[in-house]
Structure formats: C-alpha cells, structure tokens
Enzyme design. Structure first.
Site: not given
Ligand code: PMT
Length: 396
Positions: A296-297, A279, A315, A329, A269, A200, A333
């Site tokens: 995994p989360d 390849k 975040f 969320k 995810d 991403n 979580k």
């Molecule tokens: O890196 P930059 O370009 O500065 O951009 C910043 C950002 C947008 C990446 C940052 O501010 C941000 O929002 N990070 C979280 C991005 C995200 O994946 O959000 P989510 O809504 O999908 O996940 C929610 C939370 O679960 C996040 O804390 C994420 O780290 C966590 N997560 C998600 C999926 C997963 N498999 N494991 C996780 O721990």
C-alpha cells in the site's frame, strides 16, 4: 558547552551563567588548556553540574560517559574555540573530550572563535571555517578590536550576551507549539523467509533529524520508524515497525487528525506475496522465483483520511529528472508538498550526513543548498511551520 584554552575562557564562564539564567541545563567540558585559565570548581559552581575534563576518565565514564554526554545535549556550544580546536573539528579529530563530543553528537554544534588576528586571517583557519560551515556548524563571531596580545583586528571572542543572542533562535523556536506531527523514517523490511528480506539503504537520518527539529519547535511528535541504528531524539514518541504494511497501519492510526505528516521513510514498493515459513533451502530448487505484490502507498492513504492532516509532506528520492519526477509524485499522491532529493549523489544519498533539497508545492518551489541533515531539517520545519500558521497556504 565546551571551553577551549585561551585568555577568553573567562567569558565562557559568563556564558554558562547567562544560559542557566535562561533556564538551560548546562554541562561543561573544559579542555586541558582551558583549565590553565579557569578551574573546574568555578564551572561546577556556575553550572550546578559536575564538570567533564577527560575523554577516558574512569569516574566520569561511570557517571555520564562521553557518548551519553554527546547524546544528552540539545546543542553543543564551543566558546571560546581556538584555532587549534577549529582545525581539529574540521578534520574530524577525536583526540580529546571536546572534539569527541562534537563528532558523537547528533545535536547542532555552534562555535565561537577566539584567537590572534593573524591566526584568524591565516588561510588554513579560513579554509577550516568554510569546512565547518558547509557541515552546518554555526560560527558565531568573532569580534574586532584590541586583543590580549596587543594586536588589533578580528579574533576577539564576542561578548557572552551577543553569543547568547545568536543561540537564542534555537531556544525560542516554538513555532510548532500544540501541533501534532507524525513522521515516518528509515527503510521497511519485507520478509522472504525467516532469515532473508528485501529492503533498501535508508539510515533514518533524515527522518530522525526532522523529528528532532519538530520536537525542538515544540510539537508533539510521533516517529514511525523502520529498523535503523539510531536513538530517538528526546521528547519524541517512537513506534518501531518492520514492514510497509505495519508502517501503513501505524501511520493511518497516528495521522488521523494530526496537523502535519512527513513521509521521510523509504517504503518498499513491493513485498513477497507469500513469505516462506521455514528457511528456503539452497538446493531445494535450481532457480528461485519470488512473486512480488505491491505494498500500500502509505502517504497516499494518509491523504485520503477523512480527518486528513492539514499538511501532508512527502519526499521524493530520485536518481534522474529530479524535479519533474518529484512534481509528478506530488500530484499523483495528493501531497501538499514534496521534498526532492538526488540520491545518485553520494553527498545527498541514503546514509549520508548531508542533504540538499527542493521543496515543491503547487504554486512555489524553493531550493535548500547542501548542509547537514539537521540543518536542512530545521529549515524545512521552519518553512512548514510558517505554512501551517496560514491555513490557506497548505496548498501553495
Ligand atoms: O534515511 P536516510 O539515509 O537519511 O535517507 C533519506 C532518504 C533518501 C530516505 C529521504 O530523504 C527520502 O527521500 N525518503 C523517501 C524515499 C522514497 O521512498 O521515495 P519515493 O520517491 O519512493 O516515495 C515518495 C514518497 O512516498 C515518500 O514520501 C515515501 O515515504 C512515500 N511512500 C512510498 C512508497 C510507499 N509504498 N508508501 C509511501 O508512503
């Protein structure tokens, strides 16, 4: 510390002396104009370091080049800053060492203006100052009173002791002394085959800004980062990972017993269930179907640790219904706090230098308006440090 050309340059010299007295390591940039008022030798004697004057100077670049200088600083102070310097900063010019350092540094920038009162009042200067403030640059002063040119009004450089006082919050913020903080940042990269991957647009800027702010607040910081093009901040231990599984394993190990965990990473995810060893050839099959399995989360797993960090903060990157999705969320979580950002807005999205966020807890919510990611990070860290100092507040 940078000194621009103006009669107040001599006060810049006094500020260097005061900063040194506070224990700061100071390197001085003198503009060409400033050298009409004050000599490099004076500044070298006061700072105890070679003085930097030219953007492209062979001998200086062989020692500490302009980019290294910009990276070295924890804070860049421009005092005095003339109307011209403020205009060039506002428009992103990099036509001398001072403005180039301001563009190239990830550290906070503070500007102490000094100019004639009419120049200060001019709409161009005022609009430039608004631009700088919106970007998170701290404006210190100016003072009012009699000016060197005989005018009376706003535009005098503040006294060095007043400037020092305004800067002091940045040095005295030791709110996270003795705290162990773990932060995830950047994207994860999930292999399809040895040359292709799913990922991403996360640049890591938000997570790295948080790591820097936590280290500046005195914390012992471990930054678990996916692949990004950023240097780790000073005093931060970097663990580089690639995939979500690697980020998960490193987080579980490092978060165990930590005081604070912040998940700023954009973790994929899904991953490809069975990445190809070789390849994948374009002509091997007419259609290519990838089977994805859920990763995994990471942050949910951190919340399940027996020695769970006191505060777990995630975040939420959303493109619609920002607050309701983020609230969901947080609960799903098991987070103490979720920080919601709108990634559909280019000003606050992946890779941008700015952000605007909502901090969402169980009992309270708070908005932080658009500012540089570093300023947002400092505000977040200050709020989290306060919560950490009140044990019952973790769940608020
Ligand atoms: O890196 P930059 O370009 O500065 O951009 C910043 C950002 C947008 C990446 C940052 O501010 C941000 O929002 N990070 C979280 C991005 C995200 O994946 O959000 P989510 O809504 O999908 O996940 C929610 C939370 O679960 C996040 O804390 C994420 O780290 C966590 N997560 C998600 C999926 C997963 N498999 N494991 C996780 O721990």
């Amino acid at each position: 510390m940078a000194i621009a050309g103006g009669i107040a340059a001599y006060k810049g010299a006094e500020l260097v002396r005061l900063l040194k007295k506070q224990g700061a390591d100071v390197r001085v940039i003198l503009s060409r104009g400033a050298r009409e008022f004050i000599t490099p030798l004076t500044m070298q004697a006061l700072s105890g370091e070679p003085v930097h004057t030219e953007l492209l100077d062979e001998s200086a670049e062989a020692g500490m080049g302009h980019i290294e200088l910009a990276r070295w600083a924890d804070l860049l102070v421009i005092a005095p800053a003339t109307a011209d310097v403020i205009a060039r900063l506002a428009h992103g010019r990099a036509d001398d060492l001072m403005t180039t350092a301001a563009l190239a540094t990830a550290a906070p920038v503070a500007v102490a203006p000094a100019m004639n009162q009419q120049m200060w009042a001019n709409a161009a200067t005022q609009e430039n100052l608004i631009l700088l403030t919106q970007r998170g640059i701290q404006i210190i002063g100016p003072d009012q009173g009699e000016q060197a040119c005989g005018d009376v009004g706003p535009g005098r450089l503040l006294e060095p002791a007043q400037i020092l006082q305004a800067l002091q919050s940045r040095f005295s913020s030791r709110q996270l002394d003795n705290k162990k903080v773990v932060i995830t940042a950047g994207p994860t990269v999930e292999a399809i085959d040895p040359v292709r991957f799913l990922s991403n647009h996360s640049s890591g800027k938000m997570g790295y800004a948080l790591a820097r702010a936590c280290a500046e607040a005195g914390a012992e910081v471990t930054l678990i980062s996916g692949p990004v093009h950023l240097s780790p901040p000073d005093r931060v231990r970097l663990l580089s990972v690639t995939s979500a599984i690697e980020m998960h394993d490193a987080s579980i190990q490092e978060a165990d017993g930590a005081d604070l965990f912040i998940g700023a990473a954009a973790v994929a995810d899904f991953r490809v269930s069975n990445p190809a060893r070789e390849k994948i050839k374009k002509n091997a099959q007419p259609d290519l179907t990838l089977t994805l399995v859920e990763n995994p989360d990471v942050i949910a797993a951190v919340c399940q640790l027996a020695r769970r960090p006191t505060l777990v903060v995630g975040f939420a990157a959303e493109t619609s219904d920002l607050l309701s999705h983020a609230r969901e969320k947080r609960v799903k979580k098991g987070l103490d706090l979720v920080i919601a950002n709108d990634v559909s807005d280019p000003h606050t999205s992946f890779g941008s230098d700015q952000n605007a966020v909502h901090l969402i807890g169980a009992l309270s919510e708070q908005h932080l308006a658009l500012a540089s990611k570093q300023v947002i990070a400092e505000k977040i860290v200050s709020i989290l440090a306060e919560r950490l100092s009140e044990p019952a507040a973790a769940s608020s």
